[in-house]
Design an enzyme around this catalytic site. Structure first.
Site, PDB file in Angstrom:
ATOM      1  N   CYS A  97     -43.745   9.431  23.512  1.00 54.34           N
ATOM      2  CA  CYS A  97     -43.597   8.113  22.871  1.00 54.34           C
ATOM      3  C   CYS A  97     -43.538   8.275  21.351  1.00 54.34           C
ATOM      4  O   CYS A  97     -42.747   7.605  20.684  1.00 54.34           O
ATOM      5  CB  CYS A  97     -44.764   7.196  23.238  1.00 54.34           C
ATOM      6  SG  CYS A  97     -44.926   6.845  25.003  1.00 54.34           S
ATOM      7  N   CYS A 127     -49.440   8.894  23.710  1.00 53.30           N
ATOM      8  CA  CYS A 127     -48.344   9.557  24.433  1.00 53.30           C
ATOM      9  C   CYS A 127     -47.466  10.367  23.481  1.00 53.30           C
ATOM     10  O   CYS A 127     -46.843   9.806  22.582  1.00 53.30           O
ATOM     11  CB  CYS A 127     -47.540   8.470  25.153  1.00 53.30           C
ATOM     12  SG  CYS A 127     -45.896   8.936  25.693  1.00 53.30           S
TER      13      CYS A 127
END
Length: 120
Positions: A45, A42
């Protein structure tokens, strides 16, 4: 100081044991906690990770900052209904935890930590 990675076993001892208390939220931590549900693939993230590490240093001894890899810990992700990452769980010492979705800027995270976790 860096955010601490949690496995299911760690979660059961440091945050909440949902196996022995399936119908009741009982926080086991010594300090309020911020839990980042993330995935290694991600992009947002990855951008959030160094910010959380900075906050772990700034709030050391006041707030515990944890990370849970949703791909490695599918049961925890399912338990909290994680549908998108990053998802952040703010866990105060008393009361119910609060979930926020998406990567938040540092100032917004600090604001939420002060209001939700430290009642400042």
């Amino acid at each position: 100081m860096k955010a601490t990675h949690l496995t299911k076993v760690d979660f059961l001892t440091k945050v909440a044991n949902y196996e022995t208390n399936p119908n009741e939220w009982k926080f086991l931590g010594e300090r309020p906690a911020l839990i980042d549900f993330y995935a290694t693939w991600c992009g947002p993230c990855k951008m959030l990770a160094p910010v959380l590490d900075e906050l772990a240093g700034e709030y050391e001894g006041k707030v515990d900052i944890y990370k849970i890899d949703v791909d490695a810990e599918e049961e925890l992700a399912a338990l909290f209904g994680i549908r998108s990452v990053p998802s952040l769980l703010f866990v105060p010492m008393a009361g119910a935890p609060q979930m926020a979705q998406g990567a938040m800027p540092k100032y917004a995270l600090k604001d939420a930590i002060q209001k939700v976790l430290l009642n400042a």
